[in-house]
Each structure stands twice: as C-alpha cells, then as structure tokens.
Scaffold this motif. Sequence first.
Motif, PDB file in Angstrom:
ATOM      1  N   MET A 280       0.868  -1.173   0.000  1.00 50.63           N
ATOM      2  CA  MET A 280       0.000   0.000   0.000  1.00 50.63           C
ATOM      3  C   MET A 280       0.902   1.218   0.000  1.00 50.63           C
ATOM      4  SD  MET A 280      -3.208  -0.373  -0.009  1.00 50.63           S
ATOM      5  CE  MET A 280      -3.869  -1.957  -0.403  1.00 50.63           C
ATOM      6  N   LYS A 281       0.690   2.083  -0.942  1.00 50.81           N
ATOM      7  CA  LYS A 281       1.494   3.294  -1.051  1.00 50.81           C
ATOM      8  C   LYS A 281       0.586   4.497  -0.878  1.00 50.81           C
ATOM      9  CE  LYS A 281       4.903   1.112  -3.979  1.00 50.81           C
ATOM     10  NZ  LYS A 281       5.982   1.085  -3.047  1.00 50.81           N
TER      11      LYS A 281
ATOM     12  N   LYS B 292       5.669  10.400   1.739  1.00 49.73           N
ATOM     13  CA  LYS B 292       5.226   9.132   1.153  1.00 49.73           C
ATOM     14  C   LYS B 292       5.284   8.062   2.229  1.00 49.73           C
ATOM     15  CE  LYS B 292       7.145  10.423  -3.289  1.00 49.73           C
ATOM     16  NZ  LYS B 292       8.154  10.152  -4.290  1.00 49.73           N
ATOM     17  N   PHE B 293       4.282   7.218   2.260  1.00 46.57           N
ATOM     18  CA  PHE B 293       4.241   6.101   3.188  1.00 46.57           C
ATOM     19  C   PHE B 293       4.112   4.819   2.378  1.00 46.57           C
ATOM     20  CE2 PHE B 293       2.889   9.648   5.699  1.00 46.57           C
ATOM     21  CZ  PHE B 293       3.398   9.404   6.963  1.00 46.57           C
ATOM     22  N   ASP B 294       4.913   3.825   2.724  1.00 50.86           N
ATOM     23  CA  ASP B 294       4.846   2.515   2.083  1.00 50.86           C
ATOM     24  C   ASP B 294       4.556   1.482   3.160  1.00 50.86           C
ATOM     25  OD1 ASP B 294       5.456   3.470  -0.470  1.00 50.86           O
ATOM     26  OD2 ASP B 294       7.600   3.403  -0.058  1.00 50.86           O
ATOM     27  N   CYS B 295       3.516   0.685   2.934  1.00 54.25           N
ATOM     28  CA  CYS B 295       3.091  -0.325   3.892  1.00 54.25           C
ATOM     29  C   CYS B 295       3.132  -1.690   3.215  1.00 54.25           C
ATOM     30  CB  CYS B 295       1.670  -0.047   4.364  1.00 54.25           C
ATOM     31  SG  CYS B 295       1.391   1.651   4.893  1.00 54.25           S
ATOM     32  N   ASP B 296       3.910  -2.592   3.768  1.00 58.47           N
ATOM     33  CA  ASP B 296       4.011  -3.945   3.230  1.00 58.47           C
ATOM     34  C   ASP B 296       3.020  -4.831   3.974  1.00 58.47           C
ATOM     35  OD1 ASP B 296       6.087  -3.135   1.545  1.00 58.47           O
ATOM     36  OD2 ASP B 296       7.592  -3.544   3.078  1.00 58.47           O
ATOM     37  N   LEU B 297       1.932  -5.179   3.306  1.00 59.34           N
ATOM     38  CA  LEU B 297       0.881  -5.980   3.926  1.00 59.34           C
ATOM     39  C   LEU B 297       1.022  -7.445   3.552  1.00 59.34           C
ATOM     40  CD1 LEU B 297      -2.196  -3.719   3.094  1.00 59.34           C
ATOM     41  CD2 LEU B 297      -0.666  -3.576   5.061  1.00 59.34           C
ATOM     42  N   LYS B 298       0.682  -8.308   4.464  1.00 57.74           N
ATOM     43  CA  LYS B 298       0.568  -9.734   4.195  1.00 57.74           C
ATOM     44  C   LYS B 298      -0.899 -10.079   4.402  1.00 57.74           C
ATOM     45  CE  LYS B 298       5.282 -10.824   5.319  1.00 57.74           C
ATOM     46  NZ  LYS B 298       6.206 -11.517   6.188  1.00 57.74           N
TER      47      LYS B 298
ATOM     48  N   CYS C 291       3.921   1.444   8.815  1.00 59.82           N
ATOM     49  CA  CYS C 291       4.372   1.858   7.490  1.00 59.82           C
ATOM     50  C   CYS C 291       5.710   2.579   7.559  1.00 59.82           C
ATOM     51  CB  CYS C 291       3.330   2.774   6.867  1.00 59.82           C
ATOM     52  SG  CYS C 291       1.721   2.003   6.695  1.00 59.82           S
ATOM     53  N   ASP C 292       6.477   2.481   6.468  1.00 67.12           N
ATOM     54  CA  ASP C 292       7.727   3.225   6.330  1.00 67.12           C
ATOM     55  C   ASP C 292       7.401   4.605   5.768  1.00 67.12           C
ATOM     56  OD1 ASP C 292       9.297   1.068   7.187  1.00 67.12           O
ATOM     57  OD2 ASP C 292       9.341   0.236   5.162  1.00 67.12           O
ATOM     58  N   PHE C 293       8.206   5.588   6.157  1.00 71.99           N
ATOM     59  CA  PHE C 293       7.944   6.976   5.823  1.00 71.99           C
ATOM     60  C   PHE C 293       9.166   7.589   5.142  1.00 71.99           C
ATOM     61  CE2 PHE C 293       8.839  11.254   7.425  1.00 71.99           C
ATOM     62  CZ  PHE C 293       7.810  11.963   6.844  1.00 71.99           C
TER      63      PHE C 293
END
Length: 129
Positions: free
Chosen positions: A84-85, A105-111, A125-127
């Motif tokens: 998810m971006k 920007k936020f990047d979220c790695d979902l499982k 999330c990473d920022f």
Amino acid sequence: MAVCMTFRNPNKRLGIYYDKIELNAVYQGVRFASNDLTVFYLGHKTEKNFCTVFKGQQVMVFGDGYKEESYDGERKDEVYKIDMKLRLKIKFKALGMKSPKLKPKFDCDLKVPMSRKGKFKRTKCDFSW
C-alpha cells in the motif's frame, strides 16, 4: 479488498492538514487499484480512523520483474504480499501559522490472508519525504 488505517498526531503543539490522500494498492510492482480519501484536519494529540474498499476486477499485465514462483508460493500459503502506497499533501499548523505544503510518502508492506483461517496482523508503514 478493504483497508483500514489510523492517522495519529502525538504532537502537543502541531496540527496537520491532510489536503490530499491517495492510496495505491500494488502487487509485484503493478498498481491494481487506487482510491482517494477524504481530506481532513488532525488536531494535536488526536487520531482518526479511515477505511476504504478497493472494488472491481482487472487483468494485470506484469513486466520483466514478475516472479511466478513468488505467486505460486503465496497461493500455496494463502497469504499475498500487497504493498500500500500513500501519497499525501500536508501542511502543519502551529501558533496560528501554516507551513508550506509537504509531500511525504508512506509505504506499507501488507501480508493479506486469503482464507478464513488466516489472521491479518497490524502493520506499521515506512515513511520518506
């Protein structure tokens, strides 16, 4: 696919204007859905919850980076890795003054589990600016 998220402002002195919130769902580098969220103001020491639903079906065309063995493993495990971006335009408010617009920007790695026996785990999330 439904996605719920919490926006949190732990600061005592700053408020945050979320002027644009675009949420993109990506699988193996290919965007397959996009939603815009409602803009809002988040005061100091508050949080706001949002949920959005991605609907529809579309054919995804993968390029050279596609890894079929990765998909086969995810299908077997019934857990898919979806990114998810979030792309934002925000302003800060302090002492009655507003900052210029910023574009974090936020990047979220979902499982994401695809069976009833699987449980989704909360993700941070990473920022980056």
